[in-house]
Design a protein around this motif. Structure first.
Motif, PDB file in Angstrom:
ATOM      1  N   ILE A 221       0.772  -1.168   0.073  1.00 19.02           N
ATOM      2  CA  ILE A 221       0.098   0.154   0.101  1.00 19.02           C
ATOM      3  C   ILE A 221       0.839   1.210  -0.191  1.00 19.02           C
ATOM      4  O   ILE A 221       0.600   2.378  -0.801  1.00 19.02           O
ATOM      5  CB  ILE A 221      -0.960  -0.154   1.161  1.00 19.02           C
ATOM      6  CG1 ILE A 221      -2.034  -1.189   1.005  1.00 19.02           C
ATOM      7  CG2 ILE A 221      -1.848   1.312   1.594  1.00 19.02           C
ATOM      8  CD1 ILE A 221      -2.979  -1.324   2.352  1.00 19.02           C
ATOM      9  N   GLU A 222       2.018   1.221   0.847  1.00 17.74           N
ATOM     10  CA  GLU A 222       2.879   2.433   0.977  1.00 17.74           C
ATOM     11  C   GLU A 222       3.498   2.681  -0.584  1.00 17.74           C
ATOM     12  O   GLU A 222       3.567   3.717  -0.848  1.00 17.74           O
ATOM     13  CB  GLU A 222       3.938   2.413   2.009  1.00 17.74           C
ATOM     14  CG  GLU A 222       3.335   2.309   3.441  1.00 17.74           C
ATOM     15  CD  GLU A 222       4.406   2.169   4.441  1.00 17.74           C
ATOM     16  OE1 GLU A 222       5.282   2.869   4.426  1.00 17.74           O
ATOM     17  OE2 GLU A 222       4.297   1.218   5.297  1.00 17.74           O
ATOM     18  N   SER A 223       4.079   1.492  -1.123  1.00 18.94           N
ATOM     19  CA  SER A 223       4.692   1.639  -2.318  1.00 18.94           C
ATOM     20  C   SER A 223       4.148   2.203  -3.321  1.00 18.94           C
ATOM     21  O   SER A 223       4.334   3.028  -4.202  1.00 18.94           O
ATOM     22  CB  SER A 223       5.240   0.185  -2.575  1.00 18.94           C
ATOM     23  OG  SER A 223       6.069   0.181  -3.849  1.00 18.94           O
ATOM     24  N   PHE A 224       2.609   1.677  -3.480  1.00 17.45           N
ATOM     25  CA  PHE A 224       1.794   2.114  -4.599  1.00 17.45           C
ATOM     26  C   PHE A 224       1.579   3.469  -4.631  1.00 17.45           C
ATOM     27  O   PHE A 224       1.408   4.241  -5.400  1.00 17.45           O
ATOM     28  CB  PHE A 224       0.782   1.121  -4.760  1.00 17.45           C
ATOM     29  CG  PHE A 224      -0.136   1.370  -6.054  1.00 17.45           C
ATOM     30  CD1 PHE A 224       0.262   0.702  -7.048  1.00 17.45           C
ATOM     31  CD2 PHE A 224      -1.163   2.137  -6.208  1.00 17.45           C
ATOM     32  CE1 PHE A 224      -0.478   0.703  -8.196  1.00 17.45           C
ATOM     33  CE2 PHE A 224      -1.721   2.404  -7.276  1.00 17.45           C
ATOM     34  CZ  PHE A 224      -1.541   1.539  -8.378  1.00 17.45           C
ATOM     35  N   ALA A 225       0.978   3.843  -3.271  1.00 23.48           N
ATOM     36  CA  ALA A 225       0.745   5.247  -3.024  1.00 23.48           C
ATOM     37  C   ALA A 225       1.718   6.343  -3.088  1.00 23.48           C
ATOM     38  O   ALA A 225       1.335   7.378  -3.481  1.00 23.48           O
ATOM     39  CB  ALA A 225       0.157   5.393  -1.799  1.00 23.48           C
ATOM     40  N   GLU A 226       3.047   5.873  -2.832  1.00 21.80           N
ATOM     41  CA  GLU A 226       4.382   6.871  -2.995  1.00 21.80           C
ATOM     42  C   GLU A 226       4.009   8.049  -2.372  1.00 21.80           C
ATOM     43  O   GLU A 226       4.072   9.264  -3.268  1.00 21.80           O
ATOM     44  CB  GLU A 226       4.437   7.063  -4.471  1.00 21.80           C
ATOM     45  CG  GLU A 226       4.827   5.798  -5.343  1.00 21.80           C
ATOM     46  CD  GLU A 226       5.444   6.055  -6.666  1.00 21.80           C
ATOM     47  OE1 GLU A 226       6.279   6.827  -6.883  1.00 21.80           O
ATOM     48  OE2 GLU A 226       4.705   5.551  -7.593  1.00 21.80           O
ATOM     49  N   ILE A 227       3.583   8.121  -1.310  1.00 24.18           N
ATOM     50  CA  ILE A 227       3.381   9.620  -0.247  1.00 24.18           C
ATOM     51  C   ILE A 227       4.418   9.594   0.616  1.00 24.18           C
ATOM     52  O   ILE A 227       4.462  10.645   1.452  1.00 24.18           O
ATOM     53  CB  ILE A 227       1.970   9.596   0.211  1.00 24.18           C
ATOM     54  CG1 ILE A 227       1.570   8.451   1.237  1.00 24.18           C
ATOM     55  CG2 ILE A 227       1.016   9.796  -0.752  1.00 24.18           C
ATOM     56  CD1 ILE A 227       0.542   8.718   1.976  1.00 24.18           C
ATOM     57  N   GLY A 228       5.608   8.853   0.601  1.00 17.58           N
ATOM     58  CA  GLY A 228       6.658   8.797   1.324  1.00 17.58           C
ATOM     59  C   GLY A 228       6.367   8.873   2.888  1.00 17.58           C
ATOM     60  O   GLY A 228       5.472   8.251   3.552  1.00 17.58           O
ATOM     61  N   ASP A 229       7.009   9.974   3.612  1.00 16.11           N
ATOM     62  CA  ASP A 229       6.877  10.020   5.135  1.00 16.11           C
ATOM     63  C   ASP A 229       5.673  10.380   5.267  1.00 16.11           C
ATOM     64  O   ASP A 229       5.173  10.379   6.585  1.00 16.11           O
ATOM     65  CB  ASP A 229       8.058  11.157   5.818  1.00 16.11           C
ATOM     66  CG  ASP A 229       9.288  10.299   5.475  1.00 16.11           C
ATOM     67  OD1 ASP A 229       9.428   9.023   5.364  1.00 16.11           O
ATOM     68  OD2 ASP A 229      10.080  11.114   5.464  1.00 16.11           O
TER      69      ASP A 229
ATOM     70  N   ALA B 271      -6.300   6.318  -0.814  1.00 14.20           N
ATOM     71  CA  ALA B 271      -7.725   5.561  -0.734  1.00 14.20           C
ATOM     72  C   ALA B 271      -7.533   4.520  -1.934  1.00 14.20           C
ATOM     73  O   ALA B 271      -7.966   3.222  -1.809  1.00 14.20           O
ATOM     74  CB  ALA B 271      -8.803   6.449  -1.018  1.00 14.20           C
ATOM     75  N   PHE B 272      -6.975   4.851  -3.220  1.00 13.73           N
ATOM     76  CA  PHE B 272      -7.173   3.907  -4.172  1.00 13.73           C
ATOM     77  C   PHE B 272      -6.019   2.640  -3.749  1.00 13.73           C
ATOM     78  O   PHE B 272      -6.400   1.454  -3.819  1.00 13.73           O
ATOM     79  CB  PHE B 272      -6.549   4.491  -5.415  1.00 13.73           C
ATOM     80  CG  PHE B 272      -6.497   3.777  -6.748  1.00 13.73           C
ATOM     81  CD1 PHE B 272      -7.740   3.448  -7.325  1.00 13.73           C
ATOM     82  CD2 PHE B 272      -5.446   3.108  -7.072  1.00 13.73           C
ATOM     83  CE1 PHE B 272      -7.524   2.890  -8.763  1.00 13.73           C
ATOM     84  CE2 PHE B 272      -5.255   1.969  -8.240  1.00 13.73           C
ATOM     85  CZ  PHE B 272      -6.574   1.926  -8.999  1.00 13.73           C
ATOM     86  N   SER B 273      -4.890   2.936  -3.098  1.00 17.81           N
ATOM     87  CA  SER B 273      -3.874   1.886  -2.745  1.00 17.81           C
ATOM     88  C   SER B 273      -4.653   0.997  -1.833  1.00 17.81           C
ATOM     89  O   SER B 273      -4.307  -0.260  -2.033  1.00 17.81           O
ATOM     90  CB  SER B 273      -2.860   2.649  -2.175  1.00 17.81           C
ATOM     91  OG  SER B 273      -2.051   3.490  -3.145  1.00 17.81           O
ATOM     92  N   VAL B 274      -5.413   1.562  -0.870  1.00 20.25           N
ATOM     93  CA  VAL B 274      -6.036   0.553   0.003  1.00 20.25           C
ATOM     94  C   VAL B 274      -7.053  -0.383  -0.548  1.00 20.25           C
ATOM     95  O   VAL B 274      -7.305  -1.509  -0.599  1.00 20.25           O
ATOM     96  CB  VAL B 274      -6.535   1.417   1.309  1.00 20.25           C
ATOM     97  CG1 VAL B 274      -7.434   0.328   2.142  1.00 20.25           C
ATOM     98  CG2 VAL B 274      -5.503   2.026   1.667  1.00 20.25           C
ATOM     99  N   ALA B 275      -8.036   0.422  -1.437  1.00 20.40           N
ATOM    100  CA  ALA B 275      -9.297  -0.199  -2.034  1.00 20.40           C
ATOM    101  C   ALA B 275      -8.690  -1.398  -3.073  1.00 20.40           C
ATOM    102  O   ALA B 275      -9.373  -2.337  -3.396  1.00 20.40           O
ATOM    103  CB  ALA B 275      -9.928   0.753  -2.752  1.00 20.40           C
ATOM    104  N   THR B 276      -7.638  -1.161  -3.619  1.00 18.67           N
ATOM    105  CA  THR B 276      -6.972  -2.226  -4.650  1.00 18.67           C
ATOM    106  C   THR B 276      -5.654  -2.887  -4.105  1.00 18.67           C
ATOM    107  O   THR B 276      -4.908  -3.538  -4.950  1.00 18.67           O
ATOM    108  CB  THR B 276      -6.732  -1.272  -6.007  1.00 18.67           C
ATOM    109  OG1 THR B 276      -5.481  -0.437  -5.739  1.00 18.67           O
ATOM    110  CG2 THR B 276      -7.699  -0.728  -6.590  1.00 18.67           C
ATOM    111  N   ALA B 277      -5.748  -3.054  -2.699  1.00 21.01           N
ATOM    112  CA  ALA B 277      -4.517  -3.669  -2.293  1.00 21.01           C
ATOM    113  C   ALA B 277      -4.644  -5.286  -2.624  1.00 21.01           C
ATOM    114  O   ALA B 277      -3.473  -5.903  -2.613  1.00 21.01           O
ATOM    115  CB  ALA B 277      -4.360  -3.713  -0.798  1.00 21.01           C
TER     116      ALA B 277
END
Length: 406
Positions: free
Chosen positions: A129-137, A155-161
């Protein structure tokens, strides 16, 4: 595999003339009704088969978001029913369910649990989820400091994890940056190829035609049209410019495609043809060949201006190139009733092999939305072949030279 069946679906909200009427109806249950019903959706019937991708389009207020909320179960129907089989992941209103004072990680965990993930599964999926969202810290910062694009990413990263049986996406993706939009749609396409059923609400013609097998047009809460995405989007495009005396009609072509024609009629297209340098009508074009579009226009009423535009589309209806005489700084002005105008547009067909169509439009200013005299989709259809160029792929031919230095 997920499927959706909507039968006689309707949604209405109660409207009261005053708050006292609402209170009286609550306190006096057997008295007369003090409300009227405002129908947002009425008599909707359609189904989405397992693995199918369906786009839902319509102007704001047509009932698209309400429909999705009823499919996901967050809003109850007034009439009819919705039957859904399979696991559902939905990305509806941006950041819906996110708490502004909790961190992105905490919100991801809560949102994941609402989607049915266990804590053990979330712990395993969190790195992805962190890797796909790419929002860092920012993942460990409160959501209140997020931009709308960052909220959408998370939100998209969680919904499509994990790949759901059914993925429902509202307009939320439109707030993201171009890079993440491409990344998101790549994941959506990959899920669909693996069997995920897609339901997408979007005003983006390219997204609907590029991803969806079928499209549904909603108009004032009712199903106005259902079918091929290109035909539905052409009809929707015509509706956007609808005026009091405008007509919108569709014609079935011999190849089975649907041509949409709309407009108010002050200026009309008599003829639109594609010709070569010898002024011969052609349907087969060589890559890079010099061609011309000739359009004959008739004026039936005095008008201050007419702008001619054309749009080349590929076989899926995706726009390849378009311009008009406004952008070319050559509008025709002070037109008189009974006058005819011949337009000739010349260009090299730097296109890849395949089938193409040309939409032609008559309007004012830079788009057809203000005054749409006539919009004619699929006015011209032609095929491009490669006779003597080096082999290449894609819809554009970009002659390339190569230099190497050692």
């Amino acid at each position: 595999m997920g499927s959706i069946t909507v039968a006689q679906l309707g949604k209405a909200y109660k409207q009261y003339p005053s708050r006292w009427s609402r209170l009286a109806e609550w306190l006096i249950p057997f008295s007369k009704k003090r409300h009227t019903l405002k129908w947002v959706l009425k008599d909707l019937n359609f189904s989405v088969s397992p693995g199918e991708a369906v786009g839902i389009v319509g102007i704001n207020g047509a009932g698209k978001s309400t429909l999705l909320k009823m499919i996901t179960g967050t809003t109850q129907a007034t009439t009819g029913s919705v039957s859904v089989s399979g696991s559902v992941a939905a990305l509806l209103e941006l950041g819906m369910g996110f708490h502004p004072d909790f961190t992105g990680r905490q919100n991801a965990i809560m949102a994941g649990q609402l989607l049915g993930y266990s804590l053990e599964e979330l712990d395993r999926l969190m790195p992805e989820i962190e890797s796909f969202a790419e929002i860092g810290d920012y993942i460990d910062q409160p959501v209140r400091v997020y931009s709308s694009g960052m909220q959408m990413r998370l939100a998209f990263s969680v919904a499509t994890a994990r790949r759901p049986d059914i993925l429902i996406v509202d307009e939320a993706l439109s707030v993201g940056d171009t890079y993440f939009q491409h990344k998101s749609f790549d994941r959506i396409r990959a899920f669909n190829k693996l069997g995920t059923t897609l339901l997408i609400v979007s005003h983006d013609k390219g997204a609907v035609q590029g991803i969806c097998d079928r499209a549904i047009l909603l108009d004032r809460g009712r199903l106005a049209m259902e079918g091929d995405p290109e035909a539905v989007m052409d009809y929707y495009n015509a509706m956007l410019a609808e005026k009091g005396n405008q007509t919108v009609r569709q014609e079935l072509l011999p190849d089975g495609k649907v041509k949409t024609i709309s407009g108010t009629g002050e200026a009309t297209i008599i003829e639109a043809v594609l010709v070569n340098d010898q002024d011969e009508m052609i349907e087969i074009v060589d890559v890079g060949q010099s061609v011309r579009i000739k359009v004959k226009v008739s004026i039936s009423k005095d008008i201050p201006e007419v702008v001619l535009g054309y749009m080349i589309k590929d076989r899926l209806g995706q726009p390849i190139f378009g311009t008009n005489t406004h952008h070319l700084q050559q509008p025709s002005q002070n037109l008189k009733s009974g006058e005819n105008i011949d337009f000739i547009l010349s260009f090299p067909a730097n296109l890849g092999e395949g089938s193409y169509s040309v939409a032609v439009a008559l309007h004012t200013a830079d788009t057809h939305v203000a005054n749409n005299y006539e919009w004619r989709d699929r006015a011209i259809v032609f095929n491009v072949i490669n006779i003597n160029k080096d082999r290449f792929v894609g819809v554009a031919w970009l002659p390339t030279t190569l230099e190497t230095h050692r």
